[in-house]
Design an enzyme around this catalytic site. Structure first.
Site, mmCIF file in Angstrom:
data_model
loop_
_atom_site.group_PDB
_atom_site.id
_atom_site.type_symbol
_atom_site.label_atom_id
_atom_site.label_comp_id
_atom_site.label_asym_id
_atom_site.label_seq_id
_atom_site.Cartn_x
_atom_site.Cartn_y
_atom_site.Cartn_z
ATOM 1 N N ASP A 233 97.283 -38.292 -17.099
ATOM 2 C CA ASP A 233 97.251 -39.753 -16.989
ATOM 3 C C ASP A 233 96.243 -40.480 -18.069
ATOM 4 O O ASP A 233 95.512 -39.776 -18.547
ATOM 5 C CB ASP A 233 96.586 -39.840 -15.476
ATOM 6 C CG ASP A 233 96.566 -41.494 -15.041
ATOM 7 O OD1 ASP A 233 97.348 -42.147 -15.528
ATOM 8 O OD2 ASP A 233 95.941 -41.579 -14.008
ATOM 9 N N ASN B 279 106.520 -44.587 -10.345
ATOM 10 C CA ASN B 279 106.474 -45.384 -11.998
ATOM 11 C C ASN B 279 107.694 -46.190 -12.037
ATOM 12 O O ASN B 279 107.579 -47.105 -12.955
ATOM 13 C CB ASN B 279 106.209 -44.325 -12.977
ATOM 14 C CG ASN B 279 105.018 -43.563 -12.965
ATOM 15 O OD1 ASN B 279 105.008 -42.545 -13.211
ATOM 16 N ND2 ASN B 279 104.060 -44.412 -12.758
HETATM 17 C C1 IPE Z 1 100.574 -40.276 -12.316
HETATM 18 O O1 IPE Z 1 99.989 -41.377 -12.891
HETATM 19 C C2 IPE Z 1 101.985 -39.939 -12.557
HETATM 20 C C3 IPE Z 1 102.206 -39.392 -13.960
HETATM 21 C C4 IPE Z 1 101.187 -38.978 -14.688
HETATM 22 C C5 IPE Z 1 103.346 -39.361 -14.278
HETATM 23 P P1 IPE Z 1 99.937 -42.831 -12.363
HETATM 24 O O2 IPE Z 1 99.096 -43.525 -13.449
HETATM 25 O O3 IPE Z 1 101.276 -43.198 -12.197
HETATM 26 O O4 IPE Z 1 99.055 -42.449 -10.915
HETATM 27 P P2 IPE Z 1 98.381 -43.931 -9.933
HETATM 28 O O5 IPE Z 1 99.399 -45.011 -9.912
HETATM 29 O O6 IPE Z 1 97.207 -44.127 -11.052
HETATM 30 O O7 IPE Z 1 98.069 -43.363 -8.814
HETATM 31 C C1 IPE Z 2 100.203 -41.759 -17.766
HETATM 32 O O1 IPE Z 2 99.601 -42.768 -18.398
HETATM 33 C C2 IPE Z 2 101.684 -41.823 -18.160
HETATM 34 C C3 IPE Z 2 102.635 -42.121 -16.995
HETATM 35 C C4 IPE Z 2 102.061 -42.439 -15.738
HETATM 36 C C5 IPE Z 2 103.896 -42.625 -17.055
HETATM 37 P P1 IPE Z 2 99.478 -44.211 -17.702
HETATM 38 O O2 IPE Z 2 100.539 -45.143 -18.169
HETATM 39 O O3 IPE Z 2 99.267 -44.150 -16.394
HETATM 40 O O4 IPE Z 2 98.021 -44.656 -18.128
HETATM 41 P P2 IPE Z 2 97.018 -45.433 -17.383
HETATM 42 O O5 IPE Z 2 96.440 -45.102 -16.221
HETATM 43 O O6 IPE Z 2 97.610 -46.981 -17.237
HETATM 44 O O7 IPE Z 2 95.661 -45.499 -18.387
HETATM 45 MG MG MG Z 3 98.021 -43.872 -14.929
#
Ligand code: IPE
Ligand code: IPE
Ligand code: MG
Length: 241
Positions: free
Chosen positions: A12, A60
């Site tokens: 993340d 997602n």
């Molecule tokens: C968790 O990250 C899912 C992945 C890393 C694929 P998110 O960014 O989707 O999680 P939330 O929404 O902050 O809980």
């Molecule tokens: C994790 O990075 C990747 C996925 C969930 C696909 P994010 O896209 O959630 O990055 P932040 O949390 O917005 O920084």
């Molecule tokens: Mg995230």
């Protein structure tokens, strides 16, 4: 040092990494693939047998279509780029999640990588893509019910064997980058006794040094599995089936 048998990572922080640099979210996702080779290699060198990477959750899909499309494109390119080198290292690639919903081009690339590496045994690398812990549990329930199994035959071992992770040990260590302290629907059943390690490091900055830090922290944990005996970093007991 005690080494976990199975490490699972919630990757993340790509978006925040990008916005800090004034870049687009997709540039963040791309940067979050540049470190993948080094991270996997470090786990292989430490003899970690199973590594699971959370790449895209069932939630997602709530993101803008353009981000999803771009992310799938990047993931496809990385799978194509890395699968030969992973194959040469003896890494077996597996998918955890539902293929339906993923674009046909990405499906083809995944299936090709899974097929190429199916007989490897140095490490099992599972990509959790279109993965949701609740969806996984419901899928298992549906399949068990469709087979008409008698209720008394459904025990924890049997249930395990209906999950996407069938045959894998439960994760000993779950790492989350990006600073949040939550599971976000990841491995809900399997995480019952996992050790957690959260770091504020954003995923694109997570490298071999960060892997070693997480492994050292794991080595200091006392795992008891509900009992009284303290075992530093001992992996979870082997599944019984
Ligand atoms: C968790 O990250 C899912 C992945 C890393 C694929 P998110 O960014 O989707 O999680 P939330 O929404 O902050 O809980
Ligand atoms: C994790 O990075 C990747 C996925 C969930 C696909 P994010 O896209 O959630 O990055 P932040 O949390 O917005 O920084
Ligand atoms: Mg995230």
């Amino acid at each position: 040092m005690h080494i976990p048998r199975h490490v699972a990572i919630i990757m993340d922080g790509n978006g925040r990494w990008a916005s800090r640099l004034g870049l687009s979210r997709l540039e963040g996702h791309r940067a979050g693939t540049e470190n993948i080779r080094q991270v996997i290699e470090t786990f292989v060198n430490h003899r970690v047998q199973c590594l699971t990477l959370y790449a895209f959750s069932t939630e997602n899909w709530a993101r803008p279509r353009l981000e999803i499309r771009g992310l799938f494109h990047i993931l496809g390119q990385v799978i194509d780029r890395e699968s030969r080198a992973l194959h040469e290292k003896g890494v077996q690639i597996r998918l955890l999640g539902k293929l339906e919903g993923i674009t046909p081009a990405l499906q083809r690339r995944i299936l090709k990588a899974v097929d190429l590496t199916r007989d490897n045994d140095t490490m099992v690398l599972s990509i959790a893509l279109n993965y949701g812990g609740r969806a996984e549990i419901l899928d298992a329930v549906h399949r068990i019910m469709a087979q008409g199994l008698p209720p008394e035959s459904v025990d924890e071992d049997l249930f395990d064997s209906y999950l996407y992770t069938a045959g894998l040990p439960d994760p000993d260590l779950i790492i989350r980058t990006g600073g949040e302290l939550r599971l976000s629907n990841f491995l809900l059943w399997q995480a019952a006794y996992s050790e957690y390690y959260a770091t504020s490091t954003l995923w694109p900055d997570f490298n071999d040094r960060e892997v070693k830090k997480a492994l050292r922290a794991y080595g200091r944990r006392q795992r008891r599995f509900g009992g009284l005996e303290s075992q530093p970093g001992r992996p979870a007991p082997k599944p019984r089936h």
